[in-house]
Motif scaffolding. Sequence first.
Motif, PDB file in Angstrom:
ATOM      1  N   ALA A 113      -5.964  14.963   1.685  1.00 58.29           N
ATOM      2  CA  ALA A 113      -6.570  13.640   1.532  1.00 58.29           C
ATOM      3  C   ALA A 113      -6.226  12.814   2.767  1.00 58.29           C
ATOM      4  O   ALA A 113      -5.322  13.174   3.535  1.00 58.29           O
ATOM      5  CB  ALA A 113      -6.050  12.957   0.269  1.00 58.29           C
ATOM      6  N   MET A 114      -6.954  11.704   2.968  1.00 53.32           N
ATOM      7  CA  MET A 114      -6.677  10.824   4.105  1.00 53.32           C
ATOM      8  C   MET A 114      -6.728   9.369   3.654  1.00 53.32           C
ATOM      9  O   MET A 114      -7.651   8.963   2.936  1.00 53.32           O
ATOM     10  CB  MET A 114      -7.708  11.040   5.223  1.00 53.32           C
ATOM     11  CG  MET A 114      -7.620  12.363   5.920  1.00 53.32           C
ATOM     12  SD  MET A 114      -8.845  12.504   7.252  1.00 53.32           S
ATOM     13  CE  MET A 114      -8.238  11.243   8.385  1.00 53.32           C
ATOM     14  N   ILE A 115      -5.736   8.615   4.082  1.00 53.26           N
ATOM     15  CA  ILE A 115      -5.685   7.179   3.822  1.00 53.26           C
ATOM     16  C   ILE A 115      -5.476   6.472   5.156  1.00 53.26           C
ATOM     17  O   ILE A 115      -4.537   6.793   5.894  1.00 53.26           O
ATOM     18  CB  ILE A 115      -4.546   6.819   2.856  1.00 53.26           C
ATOM     19  CG1 ILE A 115      -4.762   7.500   1.487  1.00 53.26           C
ATOM     20  CG2 ILE A 115      -4.437   5.305   2.680  1.00 53.26           C
ATOM     21  CD1 ILE A 115      -3.588   7.343   0.537  1.00 53.26           C
ATOM     22  N   ALA A 116      -6.369   5.534   5.477  1.00 51.87           N
ATOM     23  CA  ALA A 116      -6.242   4.741   6.701  1.00 51.87           C
ATOM     24  C   ALA A 116      -5.658   3.379   6.348  1.00 51.87           C
ATOM     25  O   ALA A 116      -6.161   2.699   5.446  1.00 51.87           O
ATOM     26  CB  ALA A 116      -7.603   4.568   7.363  1.00 51.87           C
ATOM     27  N   VAL A 117      -4.588   2.986   7.031  1.00 54.43           N
ATOM     28  CA  VAL A 117      -3.940   1.693   6.823  1.00 54.43           C
ATOM     29  C   VAL A 117      -4.067   0.922   8.130  1.00 54.43           C
ATOM     30  O   VAL A 117      -3.555   1.359   9.163  1.00 54.43           O
ATOM     31  CB  VAL A 117      -2.463   1.849   6.427  1.00 54.43           C
ATOM     32  CG1 VAL A 117      -1.896   0.514   5.956  1.00 54.43           C
ATOM     33  CG2 VAL A 117      -2.298   2.907   5.342  1.00 54.43           C
ATOM     34  N   GLN A 118      -4.754  -0.228   8.082  1.00 58.57           N
ATOM     35  CA  GLN A 118      -5.134  -0.928   9.314  1.00 58.57           C
ATOM     36  C   GLN A 118      -4.825  -2.415   9.223  1.00 58.57           C
ATOM     37  O   GLN A 118      -4.949  -3.021   8.160  1.00 58.57           O
ATOM     38  CB  GLN A 118      -6.632  -0.751   9.562  1.00 58.57           C
ATOM     39  CG  GLN A 118      -7.089   0.696   9.663  1.00 58.57           C
ATOM     40  CD  GLN A 118      -6.827   1.300  11.020  1.00 58.57           C
ATOM     41  OE1 GLN A 118      -7.527   1.031  11.990  1.00 58.57           O
ATOM     42  NE2 GLN A 118      -5.798   2.131  11.094  1.00 58.57           N
ATOM     43  N   GLY A 119      -4.431  -2.995  10.360  1.00 60.85           N
ATOM     44  CA  GLY A 119      -4.178  -4.428  10.414  1.00 60.85           C
ATOM     45  C   GLY A 119      -2.917  -4.738  11.192  1.00 60.85           C
ATOM     46  O   GLY A 119      -2.100  -3.845  11.465  1.00 60.85           O
ATOM     47  N   PRO A 120      -2.701  -6.000  11.557  1.00 58.60           N
ATOM     48  CA  PRO A 120      -1.528  -6.357  12.366  1.00 58.60           C
ATOM     49  C   PRO A 120      -0.193  -6.043  11.686  1.00 58.60           C
ATOM     50  O   PRO A 120       0.808  -5.826  12.366  1.00 58.60           O
ATOM     51  CB  PRO A 120      -1.697  -7.868  12.600  1.00 58.60           C
ATOM     52  CG  PRO A 120      -2.660  -8.328  11.548  1.00 58.60           C
ATOM     53  CD  PRO A 120      -3.566  -7.170  11.292  1.00 58.60           C
ATOM     54  N   ASN A 121      -0.166  -6.014  10.343  1.00 53.53           N
ATOM     55  CA  ASN A 121       1.070  -5.700   9.627  1.00 53.53           C
ATOM     56  C   ASN A 121       1.039  -4.309   9.002  1.00 53.53           C
ATOM     57  O   ASN A 121       1.916  -3.967   8.201  1.00 53.53           O
ATOM     58  CB  ASN A 121       1.314  -6.744   8.532  1.00 53.53           C
ATOM     59  CG  ASN A 121       1.518  -8.132   9.111  1.00 53.53           C
ATOM     60  OD1 ASN A 121       2.138  -8.291  10.159  1.00 53.53           O
ATOM     61  ND2 ASN A 121       0.981  -9.141   8.444  1.00 53.53           N
TER      62      ASN A 121
END
Length: 362
Positions: free
Chosen positions: A148-156
């Motif tokens: 599976a793949m989970i993308a976590v994005q953002g300045p924090n």
Amino acid sequence: MQKTVLNEDHRRSGARMVDFGGWEMPLHYGSQIEEHHAVRRDAGMFDVSHMCVVDITGLDSAAFLRRLIANNIDRLQVAGKALYSAMLNEAGGVIDDLIVYYLDESNYRLVINAGTAAKDLRWMAGRLADWQLAATITQRREGAGALAMIAVQGPNARQKVWQALPDCRSACESLQPFFAARCGDLFIARTGYTGEDGYEITLPAEQASELWTALADTGVQPCGLGARDTLRLEAGMNLYGQDMDENISPLDAGLAWTVDLVAPRDFVGKAALVTRPQQQQFLGLLLKDRGVLRAHQKVVTSQGAGEITSGSFSPTMQQSIALARLPLAAAIGDTVEVAIRDKLLAARVVKPCFVRKGSILV
């Protein structure tokens, strides 16, 4: 429709589910705009398990990829380094765009698009048979060993990943953009599709729900396809099937930087690109009048006709923006007209990167 391993997690969170290329995926969890802003201002996560991980192994893995893709994998010399490229047909059209990770000389990992996965795998198997090379192609989306793949994005995003995965902080904290590292069963890459910093985490499918929950517990906002599209558009990132396809040259889709025509190696589509150089420019548009820019709208310029490939309202800029293929003579700063219904509305030509790391660039 096919479902990712996180389907029930999305439903429990109240996601609006839609058909996306034969996959049941979350469009949003209540507010696409709030999810978009969460990624620009804090941290959001996306289920990208519909993407297909492909492992290329064997003595001739490098030789196979040198001929298969337009970018030059000889640039990959350090374990974990990633390269973005297009895979072309003989006519120079884009079969798919993908990321390839170098693990060692006989071990590479590719991430290909969800809707093109079956076609891509057939194409790769056909080329491998034609060239009679010693390599094995293994898809990791289904069956035993599914990932599976989970993308976590953002300045924090990175800080919140470290909170959810404290044992992996030492493995991924020092990663530079477009590098990946292993942490046990996890493959953590500092890549993304939003214009923000963060990680894309590949892991055994049976571990995905636990990680999704752990990330949510740190305050990471679940995000759907709607926010993913406006974020990538603001970042000037191509979407396969809209901004390029099998009939479009990467040179006309703003992907010339992913094509290596200098090295002496041959690759599928190289001869076609050499004999048919760039025909159009891939540029951005900012609508100056009221309205919304959409794909397939015609663009009128003093140098000739063009066409929008992707367009939408930008939540960050509060303005309508688009990516478009325009005549070679068009220049940044030009005013052009876009046919919207029965009107011609003014737009300004800009460099096709509107927002990166929370900052408006145009």
